[in-house]
Motif scaffolding. Sequence first.
Motif, PDB file in Angstrom:
ATOM      1  N   UNK A 191       0.838  -1.285   0.098  1.00  0.00           N
ATOM      2  CA  UNK A 191      -0.010  -0.120  -0.036  1.00  0.00           C
ATOM      3  C   UNK A 191       0.852   1.175  -0.164  1.00  0.00           C
ATOM      4  N   UNK A 192       1.863   0.947   0.582  1.00  0.00           N
ATOM      5  CA  UNK A 192       2.907   2.464   0.747  1.00  0.00           C
ATOM      6  C   UNK A 192       2.946   2.824  -0.890  1.00  0.00           C
ATOM      7  N   UNK A 193       3.325   2.026  -1.789  1.00  0.00           N
ATOM      8  CA  UNK A 193       3.479   2.435  -3.343  1.00  0.00           C
ATOM      9  C   UNK A 193       2.306   2.277  -3.855  1.00  0.00           C
ATOM     10  N   UNK A 194       1.417   1.660  -3.686  1.00  0.00           N
ATOM     11  CA  UNK A 194       0.125   1.457  -4.418  1.00  0.00           C
ATOM     12  C   UNK A 194      -0.954   2.643  -4.473  1.00  0.00           C
ATOM     13  N   UNK A 195      -0.743   3.275  -3.146  1.00  0.00           N
ATOM     14  CA  UNK A 195      -1.582   4.315  -2.795  1.00  0.00           C
ATOM     15  C   UNK A 195      -1.095   5.792  -3.630  1.00  0.00           C
ATOM     16  N   UNK A 196       0.051   5.436  -4.180  1.00  0.00           N
ATOM     17  CA  UNK A 196       0.619   6.616  -5.296  1.00  0.00           C
ATOM     18  C   UNK A 196      -0.052   6.551  -6.581  1.00  0.00           C
ATOM     19  N   UNK A 244       0.591  -2.090 -10.296  1.00  0.00           N
ATOM     20  CA  UNK A 244       1.889  -1.592 -10.165  1.00  0.00           C
ATOM     21  C   UNK A 244       2.848  -2.626 -10.060  1.00  0.00           C
ATOM     22  N   UNK A 245       2.297  -4.022  -9.482  1.00  0.00           N
ATOM     23  CA  UNK A 245       3.350  -5.096  -9.550  1.00  0.00           C
ATOM     24  C   UNK A 245       3.776  -5.399 -10.950  1.00  0.00           C
ATOM     25  N   UNK A 246       2.614  -5.336 -11.955  1.00  0.00           N
ATOM     26  CA  UNK A 246       3.011  -5.782 -13.294  1.00  0.00           C
ATOM     27  C   UNK A 246       3.858  -4.995 -13.860  1.00  0.00           C
ATOM     28  N   UNK A 252      11.588  -2.414 -13.871  1.00  0.00           N
ATOM     29  CA  UNK A 252      11.720  -2.056 -12.352  1.00  0.00           C
ATOM     30  C   UNK A 252      12.200  -0.941 -11.945  1.00  0.00           C
ATOM     31  N   UNK A 253      12.376   0.040 -13.240  1.00  0.00           N
ATOM     32  CA  UNK A 253      13.064   1.471 -12.649  1.00  0.00           C
ATOM     33  C   UNK A 253      11.730   2.461 -12.378  1.00  0.00           C
ATOM     34  N   UNK A 254      10.719   2.043 -12.713  1.00  0.00           N
ATOM     35  CA  UNK A 254       9.300   2.689 -12.467  1.00  0.00           C
ATOM     36  C   UNK A 254       8.970   2.446 -11.038  1.00  0.00           C
ATOM     37  N   UNK A 255       9.652   1.739 -10.062  1.00  0.00           N
ATOM     38  CA  UNK A 255       9.423   1.303  -8.691  1.00  0.00           C
ATOM     39  C   UNK A 255      10.578   1.601  -8.046  1.00  0.00           C
ATOM     40  N   UNK A 256      10.614   2.352  -7.088  1.00  0.00           N
ATOM     41  CA  UNK A 256      12.092   2.234  -6.222  1.00  0.00           C
ATOM     42  C   UNK A 256      11.706   1.104  -5.039  1.00  0.00           C
ATOM     43  N   UNK A 257      12.639   0.410  -4.838  1.00  0.00           N
ATOM     44  CA  UNK A 257      12.412  -0.666  -3.736  1.00  0.00           C
ATOM     45  C   UNK A 257      13.669  -0.879  -2.805  1.00  0.00           C
ATOM     46  N   UNK A 307       8.562  -2.094  -1.953  1.00  0.00           N
ATOM     47  CA  UNK A 307       8.443  -1.098  -2.886  1.00  0.00           C
ATOM     48  C   UNK A 307       8.010   0.469  -2.042  1.00  0.00           C
ATOM     49  N   UNK A 308       8.826   1.455  -2.478  1.00  0.00           N
ATOM     50  CA  UNK A 308       8.630   2.582  -1.661  1.00  0.00           C
ATOM     51  C   UNK A 308       7.922   3.609  -2.556  1.00  0.00           C
ATOM     52  N   UNK A 309       8.594   3.891  -3.677  1.00  0.00           N
ATOM     53  CA  UNK A 309       7.898   5.128  -4.704  1.00  0.00           C
ATOM     54  C   UNK A 309       7.793   4.755  -6.086  1.00  0.00           C
ATOM     55  N   UNK A 310       6.697   5.415  -6.625  1.00  0.00           N
ATOM     56  CA  UNK A 310       6.113   5.205  -7.892  1.00  0.00           C
ATOM     57  C   UNK A 310       6.410   6.272  -8.697  1.00  0.00           C
ATOM     58  N   UNK A 311       7.296   5.982  -9.682  1.00  0.00           N
ATOM     59  CA  UNK A 311       7.086   6.881 -10.906  1.00  0.00           C
ATOM     60  C   UNK A 311       5.517   7.074 -11.480  1.00  0.00           C
TER      61      UNK A 311
END
Length: 327
Positions: A191-196, A244-246, A252-257, A307-311
């Motif tokens: 949720x920390x990522x997907x709520x973005x 977001x998982x797909x 992988x650069x779309x999502x910071x982990x 995952x922490x941040x979404x582009x």
Amino acid sequence: MRKIILDCDPGHDDAVAILLAVGNPDIELLGLTTVGGNHTIDHVTRNAQQVLTVAGLHDVPVYRGVTRPLLNDVVTATDIHGDSGMEIHGFELPEPAVEAEEAGAVQWIVDTLMREEPGTVTLVPTGPLTNIALAARLEPRIVTRVREVVLMGGAYGAGNFSPSAEFNIAVDPEAAAIVFGEAWPVVMVGLDLTHQALATPEVESRFASLGTAPGDFVVGLIDAFRRNYKGAQGFDNPPVHDPCAVAYVIDPTVVDTVAVPVTVELAGAQTRGRTVADLRAFGAAMASGASPADAGAAAGACNTSVATRLDTERFWDLVVDAVKRLG
């Protein structure tokens, strides 16, 4: 191309995840497996068949999964997803033109992973983890053959099923504990990522402008999802979790982990189902001025990451492009 098995419980956001997977040229979707979650297994399996029918795809096999969690009673999310599990506005869903296969999902997952070359298949569960856990127990050799498990679920911050726990983990925490406890690489897109990943009116207009059946389908999904999410969770615009998982698998650069140990709480009266991410070393390194990459390295070697941040812009570009290709 990245070979994936998408294990899902459609669900509005699962539907968008399916469209992203089948519409992106860098993904080879070996099959869809279904699991009870957002609704019962009968509903989510039919919904998966309908999504593929809307997309005009008849060659993606669908395998029906288990009917209930390992220990818990069945819990659904009809307050979010409606009585069908995929309530929609202004779009008439077709009768499924895709049949569900005779084989069960768990056995098919095992057979597929044992057949494909080791390290070539990524598991992408976007619902409760029951099928994946049972597959690992049925045939432990699959664990070393999986490239990675990229799952939508969990949170290192607040939950949504409870203050501590996210829905997919909370409805079958024993299964989640098995999946997080195996030796395969696990990426938790929580949720920390997907709520973005909020489906704003501007995002919705991009799908409406396509003028295609898949585009109109997504508009109808977002309309219903927005209304239900506002009533149930208080969001003005709904977070579209599962794609977001797909997207991470595609790029992988779309999502910071960050690599940190993650365990699943099974015993706490207020915290059962919580994904406990040990961020202490990461936080200390960040506080001392380290970059996120160096802070992640300071957290130590482990097989789990969060995952922490979404582009956000690039994420929605991927989704819109996939839906456009299907049109």
